[in-house]
Every structure is written in structure tokens, then in C-alpha cells.
Design a protein around this motif. Structure first.
Motif, short mmCIF file in Angstrom:
data_model
loop_
_atom_site.label_atom_id
_atom_site.label_comp_id
_atom_site.label_asym_id
_atom_site.label_seq_id
_atom_site.Cartn_x
_atom_site.Cartn_y
_atom_site.Cartn_z
N GLY A 213 7.21 3.03 -21.01
CA GLY A 213 6.53 4.28 -21.31
C GLY A 213 5.21 4.40 -20.58
N ALA A 214 4.71 5.61 -20.48
CA ALA A 214 3.46 5.87 -19.77
C ALA A 214 2.26 5.42 -20.60
CB ALA A 214 3.34 7.36 -19.45
N ASP A 215 1.19 5.02 -19.90
CA ASP A 215 -0.07 4.71 -20.57
C ASP A 215 -0.76 6.02 -20.96
OD1 ASP A 215 0.35 2.01 -20.21
OD2 ASP A 215 -0.75 1.93 -18.33
N LEU A 216 -1.53 5.98 -22.03
CA LEU A 216 -2.24 7.16 -22.50
C LEU A 216 -3.74 6.89 -22.51
CD1 LEU A 216 -0.04 8.28 -25.54
CD2 LEU A 216 -0.01 9.17 -23.21
N THR B 91 1.88 11.74 -29.09
CA THR B 91 2.53 10.90 -28.09
C THR B 91 4.03 10.90 -28.29
OG1 THR B 91 2.62 8.66 -27.17
CG2 THR B 91 2.33 8.84 -29.54
N SER B 92 4.74 10.30 -27.37
CA SER B 92 6.18 10.15 -27.48
C SER B 92 6.50 8.85 -28.20
CB SER B 92 6.84 10.15 -26.09
OG SER B 92 6.65 11.39 -25.45
N VAL B 93 7.35 8.95 -29.22
CA VAL B 93 7.75 7.76 -29.98
C VAL B 93 9.26 7.63 -29.91
CG1 VAL B 93 5.77 7.94 -31.53
CG2 VAL B 93 7.90 9.06 -32.15
N THR B 94 9.75 6.43 -30.20
CA THR B 94 11.19 6.18 -30.17
C THR B 94 11.91 7.04 -31.19
OG1 THR B 94 10.81 3.89 -29.47
CG2 THR B 94 12.95 4.40 -30.41
N GLY C 20 0.86 -1.54 -26.28
CA GLY C 20 2.08 -1.03 -26.89
C GLY C 20 1.91 0.23 -27.72
N GLU C 21 0.73 0.86 -27.66
CA GLU C 21 0.49 2.07 -28.45
C GLU C 21 0.52 3.34 -27.60
OE1 GLU C 21 0.59 2.07 -31.50
OE2 GLU C 21 0.12 0.03 -32.12
N GLY C 22 1.01 3.23 -26.37
CA GLY C 22 1.15 4.40 -25.53
C GLY C 22 2.47 5.10 -25.80
N ALA D 10 6.39 5.85 -25.90
CA ALA D 10 7.57 5.01 -26.05
C ALA D 10 8.33 4.95 -24.74
CB ALA D 10 8.46 5.55 -27.17
N GLY D 11 8.98 3.82 -24.50
CA GLY D 11 9.76 3.68 -23.28
C GLY D 11 11.03 4.51 -23.34
N SER D 12 11.60 4.76 -22.17
CA SER D 12 12.82 5.55 -22.09
C SER D 12 14.01 4.70 -22.49
CB SER D 12 13.00 6.07 -20.67
OG SER D 12 14.24 6.72 -20.51
N ARG D 13 14.81 5.21 -23.42
CA ARG D 13 16.04 4.56 -23.86
C ARG D 13 15.84 3.12 -24.28
NH1 ARG D 13 20.43 7.17 -19.59
NH2 ARG D 13 19.93 9.35 -20.08
N GLY D 14 14.86 2.92 -25.14
CA GLY D 14 14.62 1.59 -25.68
C GLY D 14 13.73 0.71 -24.84
N GLY D 15 13.15 1.24 -23.76
CA GLY D 15 12.26 0.44 -22.92
C GLY D 15 10.94 0.17 -23.62
N PRO D 16 10.13 -0.77 -23.08
CA PRO D 16 8.85 -1.10 -23.72
C PRO D 16 7.88 0.07 -23.67
CG PRO D 16 9.03 -2.13 -21.56
CD PRO D 16 10.37 -1.54 -21.85
N ALA D 17 7.04 0.15 -24.69
CA ALA D 17 6.04 1.23 -24.76
C ALA D 17 4.88 0.93 -23.82
CB ALA D 17 5.54 1.39 -26.19
N GLY D 18 4.19 2.00 -23.41
CA GLY D 18 2.99 1.84 -22.60
C GLY D 18 1.79 1.47 -23.48
N ASP D 19 0.62 1.47 -22.90
CA ASP D 19 -0.60 1.11 -23.62
C ASP D 19 -1.47 2.34 -23.83
OD1 ASP D 19 0.25 -1.53 -23.51
OD2 ASP D 19 -0.82 -1.93 -21.65
N LEU D 20 -2.32 2.26 -24.83
CA LEU D 20 -3.28 3.33 -25.11
C LEU D 20 -4.68 2.82 -24.74
CD1 LEU D 20 -4.18 6.04 -26.35
CD2 LEU D 20 -4.24 4.90 -28.58
#
Length: 382
Positions: A124-127, A150-153, A240-242, A244-254
């Protein structure tokens, strides 16, 4: 002219394993490649024979047919496709295997002979979040609550993007590799698969809640710990608070960027703090004690000696800002400003006039000396 035995061409035994065949082909293909032997017709012919032999023996069914019937098993010499021993339709396939092995590591290890599948999961993208705090909060530290859109799973599909009861399937176009190849002469051009956009998977029945994205937009409330001593522009990272990753990928950072609001009494310079305190003319002349505020909420007493002039600074050691991630603290500097009396009563005016008549040169030495120098200067010119 009779064709050479495929095993002899590769220099292996008939019971050679698939790995033995591949290793032999790799070595000989490097030695006889036309780019390494420009203008050498013999090397070019050997290279064609190597490609033909490896194309047959690497396929278990073709190899079994060759072991039983020899070259007679293939009417056209290349698995029934015709074209003799030249660069047939499967040349790009066999050569992509060897080039993957030869150059995959050189290209950063990203290629894998078409066998390595992309998971379809992307980080996921960083915020960025801009946060303004007071100088008091920067001094003491605090725990703040922030709301971040933000985008969440997606909870419905758990981030897979597929409708409940289904799951993503391997892309039929690229076979899960995420890339497709097209051969042009000696070269194989690789590009992102247009069907799955490089993910290696496609979703036939997308999740209705997220439309197959695997994530939804939602406002989250987060708790942020702001340590004592932070400065303007300090960056705080929440892993990990950015998005959410696409299709279960790791989240970005905030990333939280702090800015500190101006204080009505104090000005900060690093870990030191400055405060301008007005004092009366009589306190400056006669001396005394004044009470000054500090950032910790207490009041400190400062002794003002007689004859104190405007701009004089007094240091209160350890009363400044704490140093980030340290037990040390800066100092508080009190700068006094002598206030000129205004709105005088008749009695006050009379007393000041009396004071002026009684004043001697020693009472105001700087002004007396200044006017004396002016008199000498202009008196000398006349």
C-alpha cells in the motif's frame, strides 16, 4: 547428410537428468552463440543444432519418442512443425529459458524462466498527515488522537478482491507470470501482461463491497505518541498504518509531520527558550525581584540588580525545552524590557521633574557623556 545424435550434440548420456540437459545446453549455448562468434558459420550451425536438440530432449514426451524412434519420430525435425533445424517457432521458448538462467541474476534476480509467479499482492501507499501542536505539548509530550481517511483491507473478501466462496484464478494469458513475451529474431521482448496488469491473477467474480480492489476507503482513528522535546518539522513514522496493500499485500506507512504553533510568551531556539519580561523604571533603577513564568507551569523568581538596562538577559538553567530522547534540557533566558512611565499624575510628574533637577552626571553616565561629546563636536566646528 545424416543428423547427429541429440545426446551427442549436448554431450550427455542417454540417462541424463533434466538438470544435466539444461546445464549442458547453458554451457554450450554460451560458447557457440553467434554474438560471441560473429561471422563463424560453424558456430552458427552448432548453435542451431544445440537449440534443436535441447528443444526435443527437454520435453518428456518428445524425448520418449526420440529414444524409441530416433529422428524418424519427427517428420520436420522440430516436433512435427517443419522448418528443419533452423530457428523454429519454439526457438524463443528454449532461448528464453537459457537467457533467464544466464542473465536473470544480472537483471536483479527478477526473472525466473517463466516459472516464477507474481503473487498479485502489492504494498500500500505511504500517507502523510500534517499535525499542529502547541509549544506546551512539545515541552511535555502528549498522546493525541487523529482521524485519517485511508484505504483499509476489505472485510468482506479479506483483501482477496474475489466474491465470497470464490478466489482469484491464474491468468490464462501469462500463466501467472505477470508478463508476456514476444520473439523478434534473436531477442525476446517482455512486457506486462495486459490481462492481469502484471498481477498474475484475474478475478472472474469480484467482491461487491470493494469491486475487486481488495480494499475500501474508511476513516480510521489512530493514537499518536508525541515525545517531549519534538521540534518543528519532526517526522513521526507509524509503520503499517498507511494504505492497505492491494489484494492482501502489506500496508504502507503513515508519516506525521509536526508543526509547532507560536507561543504568546515564549520563543524557542533549539532547546533554549526566550521570554521578554517588562519591568518598571523604578525596578530597573532600584533593583528588586520579579516573577517569571516557565513552561512547566511554575513561577520562578529572578533578582534584578539596580541599574539594570533594557535588553539585559538572565539565564534560568535547565528551564528550557527537553532534548529529544535525552535527559538533558535547555535553558530559559529572561530578557527584561524597561517600561517608560505613561499617563503620569501631577504628583508623579512633579517628582520626576525634581529627580531630573537633582540628577548628576553619575546618575545617567551614558546620556551625559553622549551630550558632552556632541557639544565638543559641534562646538569645535563652529
Amino acid at each position: 547428410m545424416a543428423k547427429r545424435d541429440y545426446y551427442d550434440i549436448l554431450g550427455v548420456q542417454r540417462n541424463a537428468s533434466e538438470q544435466d540437459l539444461k546445464s549442458a545446453f547453458r554451457k554450450l549455448a554460451k560458447d557457440h552463440h553467434p554474438d560471441r562468434n560473429p561471422g563463424d558459420k560453424g558456430a552458427e550451425q552448432n548453435f542451431k543444432e544445440l537449440n534443436e536438440a535441447y528443444e526435443v530432449l527437454k520435453d518428456p514426451q518428445k524425448r520418449a519418442a526420440y529414444d524409441r524412434f530416433g529422428h524418424a519420430a519427427f517428420d520436420g525435425g522440430m516436433g512435427g512443425r517443419g522448418g528443419g533445424a533452423g530457428f523454429g517457432p519454439d526457438f524463443a521458448s528454449s532461448m528464453s529459458d537459457i537467457f533467464d538462467d544466464l542473465f536473470g541474476e544480472f537483471m536483479g534476480g527478477r526473472r525466473g524462466g517463466g516459472q516464477q509467479r507474481r503473487s498479485g499482492r502489492e504494498r500500500g501507499a505511504d500517507l502523510r498527515y500534517n499535525m499542529e501542536i502547541s509549544l506546551d505539548d512539545a515541552f511535555a509530550g502528549k498522546t493525541a488522537q487523529i482521524r485519517v481517511p485511508t484505504s483499509v483491507t476489505c472485510e468482506t473478501c479479506s483483501g482477496s478482491g474475489a466474491k465470497a466462496g470464490t478466489k482469484p484464478v491464474t491468468c490464462a494469458t501469462c500463466g501467472g507470470a505477470g508478463k508476456v513475451r514476444a520473439s523478434q529474431g534473436f531477442f525476446t521482448i517482455e512486457r506486462t501482461c495486459p490481462s492481469c496488469q502484471g498481477r498474475g491473477e484475474t478475478i472472474a467474480d469480484p467482491c461487491p463491497a470493494c469491486n475487486g480492489a481488495g480494499r475500501v476507503v474508511k476513516e480510521r482513528t489512530l493514537s499518536v505518541n508525541i515525545p517531549a522535546g519534538v521540534e518543528d518539522g519532526t517526522r513521526i513514522r507509524l509503520s503499517g498504518e498507511g494504505e492497505a496493500g492491494s489484494r492482501g499485500g502489506p500496508a504502507g506507512d503513515l508519516y506525521i509531520f509536526l508543526s509547532i504553533k507560536p507561543h504568546e510568551l515564549f520563543q524557542r531556539d533549539g532547546s533554549d527558550v526566550f521570554c521578554r519580561v517588562p519591568i518598571s523604571m523604578t525596578t530597573a533603577a532600584l533593583g528588586g525581584q520579579i516573577e517569571v513564568p516557565t513552561l512547566d507551569g511554575t513561577v520562578s523568581r529572578v533578582k534584578v540588580p539596580e541599574g539594570t538596562e533594557s535588553g539585559k538577559q538572565f539565564r534560568l538553567k535547565g528551564k528550557g525545552m527537553p532534548v529529544l530522547r535525552s535527559n538533558a534540557s535547555g535553558d530559559l533566558y529572561i530578557q527584561v524590557e524597561v517600561e517608560t512611565p505613561k499617563n503620569l499624575t501631577r504628583k508623579q510628574r512633579e517628582l520626576l521633574e525634581e529627580f531630573e533637577r537633582l540628577s548628576a552626571k553619575d546618575t545617567s553616565p551614558e546620556s551625559a557623556g553622549f551630550f558632552a561629546r556632541m557639544k565638543d563636536l559641534f562646538g569645535g566646528e563652529s
